[in-house]
Design an enzyme around this catalytic site. Structure first.
Site, PDB file in Angstrom:
ATOM      1  N   CYS A   1      33.482   2.164 -58.612  1.00 35.04           N
ATOM      2  CA  CYS A   1      32.447   3.130 -57.931  1.00 35.04           C
ATOM      3  C   CYS A   1      32.200   4.442 -58.661  1.00 35.04           C
ATOM      4  CB  CYS A   1      33.128   3.516 -56.730  1.00 35.04           C
ATOM      5  SG  CYS A   1      34.973   4.006 -56.991  1.00 35.04           S
TER       6      CYS A   1
ATOM      7  N   ARG B   1      23.944   3.505 -53.856  1.00 35.09           N
ATOM      8  CA  ARG B   1      24.553   4.535 -53.060  1.00 35.09           C
ATOM      9  C   ARG B   1      23.453   5.331 -52.411  1.00 35.09           C
ATOM     10  NH1 ARG B   1      29.184   7.149 -53.776  1.00 35.09           N
ATOM     11  NH2 ARG B   1      28.668   7.670 -51.636  1.00 35.09           N
TER      12      ARG B   1
ATOM     13  N   ARG C   1      32.212  15.923 -47.348  1.00 38.99           N
ATOM     14  CA  ARG C   1      32.875  15.357 -48.425  1.00 38.99           C
ATOM     15  C   ARG C   1      34.002  16.057 -48.689  1.00 38.99           C
ATOM     16  NH1 ARG C   1      32.249  11.621 -52.984  1.00 38.99           N
ATOM     17  NH2 ARG C   1      33.532  12.223 -54.817  1.00 38.99           N
TER      18      ARG C   1
ATOM     19  N   GLN D   1      30.412   4.652 -49.657  1.00 40.34           N
ATOM     20  CA  GLN D   1      30.486   3.615 -50.677  1.00 40.34           C
ATOM     21  C   GLN D   1      30.387   2.059 -50.392  1.00 40.34           C
ATOM     22  OE1 GLN D   1      30.965   4.643 -54.077  1.00 40.34           O
ATOM     23  NE2 GLN D   1      30.345   2.562 -54.498  1.00 40.34           N
TER      24      GLN D   1
ATOM     25  N   HIS E   1      36.283   5.841 -47.495  1.00 36.84           N
ATOM     26  CA  HIS E   1      35.104   6.126 -48.228  1.00 36.84           C
ATOM     27  C   HIS E   1      33.848   5.141 -47.587  1.00 36.84           C
ATOM     28  CE1 HIS E   1      32.435   7.719 -51.252  1.00 36.84           C
ATOM     29  NE2 HIS E   1      33.056   7.428 -52.448  1.00 36.84           N
TER      30      HIS E   1
ATOM     31  N   ASP F   1      39.047   1.447 -59.537  1.00 31.89           N
ATOM     32  CA  ASP F   1      38.778   2.807 -59.410  1.00 31.89           C
ATOM     33  C   ASP F   1      39.732   3.375 -60.434  1.00 31.89           C
ATOM     34  OD1 ASP F   1      37.831   5.241 -58.310  1.00 31.89           O
ATOM     35  OD2 ASP F   1      38.700   5.012 -56.601  1.00 31.89           O
TER      36      ASP F   1
END
Length: 326
Positions: free
Chosen positions: A266, A311, A105, A135, A132, A225
């Site tokens: 998210c 997730r 990440r 996700q 991403h 987001d």
């Protein structure tokens, strides 16, 4: 020797493969809920590299790895030499000789690709500035839970259309054949190369990129987001002024023309002043809510936190998919 199956970006996978991951995620969720042990990867070792801070991604990879029976080692940005005293390629070779898989990440998509190229083990993209992908498996898994199928759905993303979530949502929807509208001011719409990728991998989705808020009409799901991505340096006042008309609020939700439109996020979300950053924004700009209002967030919170929980199950599916042959 079989080539390791990394999960770096969605366009590396077919519609059938992504659907397999979504369905596998749902099966792992059922096992977890029923408390049925599933240590299918017992004895393997994975490394988690985090250049960017995280709540959901770190927690999900940690618990997913442990549930599968693996040993999980966290490597923070200040704890290894990645890209500073040691090249990414050299680090990859070292970690690949000790671990069976690596989560990354960070900032550069190139670094995730380099880790995969030189480590010789699967690498999972926990987030870069461009993509991403983990996700997305959780998001479309959540949509399948809600609607029973992805067929015929229309989803709309509202806000900053140039960030990693918008990129991944656009491309993943195209691959899966889910109709998608990206609604963002002209200055913050997806880069042309991302739109081109979506069209190249389209499996029957209707793709629209627009600055018109009215384009939410008919959407089954609205997605947003944060307005400033981690590590991004911009004039935040200019960004707020540009995006405030794209806030998900009751007025915008009503424009869908549907009473059953759902909202996803998210996380983290700036919907109140109950965080240090949220309070600073309020004190500086007089805004208690940014990309989503608190009333809409609370109304759809059960789904948003279902999305967050997923997730775990989706990341478990991704790691198992990569490592099951071992």
């Amino acid at each position: 020797m079989k080539t390791p199956i990394s999960f770096l970006k969605e366009i590396d996978f077919s519609k059938e493969e992504l659907m397999e991951l979504i369905d596998l995620s749902l099966r792992f969720k059922e096992l977890k809920k029923k408390r049925i042990p599933h240590k299918y990867l017992e004895g393997l070792n994975i490394a988690l590299i985090f250049e960017k801070t995280s709540t959901r991604t770190r927690s999900a990879f940690t618990v997913a790895g442990q549930d599968l029976g693996m040993n999980v080692t966290y490597l923070g940005a200040d704890e290894i030499q990645l890209g500073r005293k040691e090249s990414v390629a050299d680090t990859a070779k070292v970690l690949g000789s000790m671990f069976d898989g690596i989560e990354y990440r960070g900032f550069k998509q190139e670094d995730a690709e380099t880790l995969a190229r030189y480590s010789g083990v699967p690498v999972w993209n926990g987030l870069t500035d461009t993509w991403h992908p983990t996700q997305m498996i959780a998001d479309f898994m959540t949509l399948k839970e809600i609607f029973g199928s992805l067929d015929g759905l229309h989803i709309a993303y509202v806000g900053d259309g140039r960030n990693n979530v918008a990129h991944s949502l656009l491309v993943t929807a195209a691959i899966l054949g889910v109709n998608i509208t990206i609604i963002a001011p002209a200055l913050l719409q997806p880069e042309e190369d991302i739109v081109t990728l979506a069209k190249e991998h389209d499996n029957g989705a209707v793709i629209e990129i627009t600055d018109r808020i009215e384009a939410v009409k008919g959407a089954d799901m609205l997605y947003t987001d944060v307005w400033l991505s981690m590590g991004e340096t911009v004039d935040f006042k200019e960004r707020i002024d540009l995006l405030l008309p794209y806030q998900i609020n009751a007025e915008l939700l009503a424009k869908t023309g549907k009473a059953d439109t759902v909202v996803m996020h998210c996380l983290p979300a700036f919907h109140d002043c109950k965080t240090e950053i949220g309070l600073n924004i309020y004190e500086k700009y007089g805004l208690a809510e940014l990309e989503i209002t608190d009333d809409i967030f609370q109304k759809h919170s059960s789904l948003i936190f279902q999305e967050a929980e997923n997730r775990l199950h989706s990341i478990k599916a991704i790691m198992y998919y990569s490592l099951k042959e071992l």
